[in-house]
Design a protein around this motif. Sequence first.
Motif, PDB file in Angstrom:
ATOM      1  N   PHE A  40       0.831  -1.201   0.000  1.00  0.00           N
ATOM      2  CA  PHE A  40       0.000   0.000   0.000  1.00  0.00           C
ATOM      3  C   PHE A  40       0.871   1.260   0.000  1.00  0.00           C
ATOM      4  O   PHE A  40       0.571   2.222  -0.703  1.00  0.00           O
ATOM      5  N   GLU A  41       1.954   1.252   0.768  1.00  0.00           N
ATOM      6  CA  GLU A  41       2.864   2.406   0.775  1.00  0.00           C
ATOM      7  C   GLU A  41       3.476   2.627  -0.612  1.00  0.00           C
ATOM      8  O   GLU A  41       3.608   3.765  -1.064  1.00  0.00           O
ATOM      9  N   GLU A  42       3.831   1.531  -1.275  1.00  0.00           N
ATOM     10  CA  GLU A  42       4.378   1.632  -2.630  1.00  0.00           C
ATOM     11  C   GLU A  42       3.314   2.204  -3.586  1.00  0.00           C
ATOM     12  O   GLU A  42       3.617   3.031  -4.449  1.00  0.00           O
ATOM     13  N   SER A  43       2.070   1.779  -3.403  1.00  0.00           N
ATOM     14  CA  SER A  43       0.969   2.304  -4.200  1.00  0.00           C
ATOM     15  C   SER A  43       0.836   3.809  -4.016  1.00  0.00           C
ATOM     16  O   SER A  43       0.701   4.567  -4.995  1.00  0.00           O
ATOM     17  N   LYS A  44       0.881   4.253  -2.769  1.00  0.00           N
ATOM     18  CA  LYS A  44       0.754   5.685  -2.488  1.00  0.00           C
ATOM     19  C   LYS A  44       1.903   6.481  -3.103  1.00  0.00           C
ATOM     20  O   LYS A  44       1.698   7.601  -3.569  1.00  0.00           O
ATOM     21  N   GLN A  45       3.103   5.913  -3.118  1.00  0.00           N
ATOM     22  CA  GLN A  45       4.241   6.608  -3.728  1.00  0.00           C
ATOM     23  C   GLN A  45       4.043   6.766  -5.235  1.00  0.00           C
ATOM     24  O   GLN A  45       4.344   7.815  -5.804  1.00  0.00           O
ATOM     25  N   ASN A  46       3.534   5.719  -5.883  1.00  0.00           N
ATOM     26  CA  ASN A  46       3.254   5.812  -7.318  1.00  0.00           C
ATOM     27  C   ASN A  46       2.169   6.848  -7.590  1.00  0.00           C
ATOM     28  O   ASN A  46       2.261   7.609  -8.553  1.00  0.00           O
ATOM     29  N   LEU A  47       1.153   6.884  -6.743  1.00  0.00           N
ATOM     30  CA  LEU A  47       0.090   7.869  -6.912  1.00  0.00           C
ATOM     31  C   LEU A  47       0.634   9.291  -6.736  1.00  0.00           C
ATOM     32  O   LEU A  47       0.249  10.207  -7.461  1.00  0.00           O
ATOM     33  N   LYS A  48       1.549   9.442  -5.810  1.00  0.00           N
ATOM     34  CA  LYS A  48       2.165  10.757  -5.586  1.00  0.00           C
ATOM     35  C   LYS A  48       2.909  11.227  -6.837  1.00  0.00           C
ATOM     36  O   LYS A  48       2.811  12.401  -7.216  1.00  0.00           O
ATOM     37  N   VAL A  49       3.625  10.318  -7.491  1.00  0.00           N
ATOM     38  CA  VAL A  49       4.341  10.674  -8.715  1.00  0.00           C
ATOM     39  C   VAL A  49       3.348  11.037  -9.823  1.00  0.00           C
ATOM     40  O   VAL A  49       3.537  12.031 -10.538  1.00  0.00           O
ATOM     41  N   ALA A  50       2.281  10.256  -9.965  1.00  0.00           N
ATOM     42  CA  ALA A  50       1.254  10.555 -10.965  1.00  0.00           C
ATOM     43  C   ALA A  50       0.661  11.936 -10.710  1.00  0.00           C
ATOM     44  O   ALA A  50       0.475  12.730 -11.648  1.00  0.00           O
ATOM     45  N   HIS A  51       0.388  12.217  -9.458  1.00  0.00           N
ATOM     46  CA  HIS A  51      -0.194  13.506  -9.100  1.00  0.00           C
ATOM     47  C   HIS A  51       0.764  14.651  -9.416  1.00  0.00           C
ATOM     48  O   HIS A  51       0.341  15.717  -9.877  1.00  0.00           O
ATOM     49  N   GLN A  52       2.050  14.446  -9.197  1.00  0.00           N
ATOM     50  CA  GLN A  52       3.032  15.485  -9.514  1.00  0.00           C
ATOM     51  C   GLN A  52       3.066  15.767 -11.010  1.00  0.00           C
ATOM     52  O   GLN A  52       3.119  16.921 -11.428  1.00  0.00           O
ATOM     53  N   HIS A  53       3.007  14.705 -11.816  1.00  0.00           N
ATOM     54  CA  HIS A  53       2.974  14.903 -13.271  1.00  0.00           C
ATOM     55  C   HIS A  53       1.703  15.655 -13.672  1.00  0.00           C
ATOM     56  O   HIS A  53       1.741  16.524 -14.547  1.00  0.00           O
ATOM     57  N   HIS A  54       0.601  15.328 -13.032  1.00  0.00           N
ATOM     58  CA  HIS A  54      -0.658  16.018 -13.312  1.00  0.00           C
ATOM     59  C   HIS A  54      -0.550  17.496 -12.950  1.00  0.00           C
ATOM     60  O   HIS A  54      -0.979  18.371 -13.722  1.00  0.00           O
ATOM     61  N   THR A  55       0.026  17.778 -11.811  1.00  0.00           N
ATOM     62  CA  THR A  55       0.222  19.168 -11.382  1.00  0.00           C
ATOM     63  C   THR A  55       1.096  19.921 -12.380  1.00  0.00           C
ATOM     64  O   THR A  55       0.799  21.070 -12.728  1.00  0.00           O
ATOM     65  N   ASP A  56       2.151  19.264 -12.848  1.00  0.00           N
ATOM     66  CA  ASP A  56       3.034  19.894 -13.838  1.00  0.00           C
ATOM     67  C   ASP A  56       2.258  20.255 -15.106  1.00  0.00           C
ATOM     68  O   ASP A  56       2.439  21.349 -15.668  1.00  0.00           O
ATOM     69  N   ILE A  57       1.390  19.370 -15.545  1.00  0.00           N
ATOM     70  CA  ILE A  57       0.590  19.634 -16.747  1.00  0.00           C
ATOM     71  C   ILE A  57      -0.375  20.793 -16.495  1.00  0.00           C
ATOM     72  O   ILE A  57      -0.538  21.674 -17.340  1.00  0.00           O
ATOM     73  N   LEU A  58      -1.003  20.808 -15.336  1.00  0.00           N
ATOM     74  CA  LEU A  58      -1.921  21.906 -15.021  1.00  0.00           C
ATOM     75  C   LEU A  58      -1.191  23.246 -15.004  1.00  0.00           C
ATOM     76  O   LEU A  58      -1.735  24.269 -15.448  1.00  0.00           O
ATOM     77  N   GLN A  59       0.031  23.243 -14.511  1.00  0.00           N
ATOM     78  CA  GLN A  59       0.819  24.481 -14.513  1.00  0.00           C
ATOM     79  C   GLN A  59       1.142  24.925 -15.941  1.00  0.00           C
ATOM     80  O   GLN A  59       1.134  26.120 -16.242  1.00  0.00           O
ATOM     81  N   LYS A  60       1.383  23.964 -16.826  1.00  0.00           N
ATOM     82  CA  LYS A  60       1.625  24.301 -18.231  1.00  0.00           C
ATOM     83  C   LYS A  60       0.365  24.908 -18.849  1.00  0.00           C
ATOM     84  O   LYS A  60       0.441  25.865 -19.616  1.00  0.00           O
ATOM     85  N   PHE A  61      -0.793  24.339 -18.513  1.00  0.00           N
ATOM     86  CA  PHE A  61      -2.046  24.905 -19.013  1.00  0.00           C
ATOM     87  C   PHE A  61      -2.246  26.328 -18.491  1.00  0.00           C
ATOM     88  O   PHE A  61      -2.733  27.198 -19.213  1.00  0.00           O
ATOM     89  N   ALA A  62      -1.901  26.547 -17.250  1.00  0.00           N
ATOM     90  CA  ALA A  62      -2.048  27.889 -16.673  1.00  0.00           C
ATOM     91  C   ALA A  62      -1.145  28.892 -17.381  1.00  0.00           C
ATOM     92  O   ALA A  62      -1.521  30.052 -17.578  1.00  0.00           O
ATOM     93  N   SER A  63       0.035  28.451 -17.772  1.00  0.00           N
ATOM     94  CA  SER A  63       0.981  29.328 -18.455  1.00  0.00           C
ATOM     95  C   SER A  63       0.635  29.533 -19.932  1.00  0.00           C
ATOM     96  O   SER A  63       1.036  30.531 -20.533  1.00  0.00           O
ATOM     97  N   HIS A  64      -0.084  28.565 -20.503  1.00  0.00           N
ATOM     98  CA  HIS A  64      -0.430  28.601 -21.929  1.00  0.00           C
ATOM     99  C   HIS A  64      -1.909  28.261 -22.096  1.00  0.00           C
ATOM    100  O   HIS A  64      -2.250  27.167 -22.538  1.00  0.00           O
ATOM    101  N   PRO A  65      -2.783  29.216 -21.764  1.00  0.00           N
ATOM    102  CA  PRO A  65      -4.225  28.927 -21.825  1.00  0.00           C
ATOM    103  C   PRO A  65      -4.735  28.603 -23.225  1.00  0.00           C
ATOM    104  O   PRO A  65      -5.807  28.017 -23.368  1.00  0.00           O
ATOM    105  N   GLU A  66      -3.961  28.925 -24.227  1.00  0.00           N
ATOM    106  CA  GLU A  66      -4.375  28.617 -25.600  1.00  0.00           C
ATOM    107  C   GLU A  66      -4.236  27.120 -25.923  1.00  0.00           C
ATOM    108  O   GLU A  66      -4.796  26.641 -26.902  1.00  0.00           O
ATOM    109  N   GLU A  67      -3.486  26.410 -25.095  1.00  0.00           N
ATOM    110  CA  GLU A  67      -3.273  24.973 -25.326  1.00  0.00           C
ATOM    111  C   GLU A  67      -4.585  24.227 -25.083  1.00  0.00           C
ATOM    112  O   GLU A  67      -5.267  24.419 -24.089  1.00  0.00           O
ATOM    113  N   ALA A  68      -4.911  23.358 -26.009  1.00  0.00           N
ATOM    114  CA  ALA A  68      -6.172  22.613 -25.895  1.00  0.00           C
ATOM    115  C   ALA A  68      -5.949  21.276 -25.189  1.00  0.00           C
ATOM    116  O   ALA A  68      -4.936  20.607 -25.399  1.00  0.00           O
TER     117      ALA A  68
END
Length: 113
Positions: A40-68
Amino acid sequence: MISETDVMQIIVYAGNAKSLAMNAIKEAKGGEIASAKKIFEESKQNLKVAHQHHTDILQKFASHPEEAANMFLTHAQDHMMAAITATDFTKEFIDLHEELQQLRILFKEDAKN
């Protein structure tokens, strides 16, 4: 620009998180509580990495609102949400199986007396 590689990282890590969560439930069901907690701890670590990648993408969208957004990103977010749900339930299932295991031990001790 958001690349397919960025999006794929969410799918990979979220998929790993969900699979590990399901394996942790299986271990707990089999009475292997310590193993379940470790997985379960390993699962949570993988989820944390997925969430970080998601956050990175959201930040890119915030910087480039024209991106679809696209269906690939939507698919990745669906994987992440499924993994979040699986990990939420996994914690509850592990706790439940641990409590059942303790109750079984108590009942066996009572039956001996």
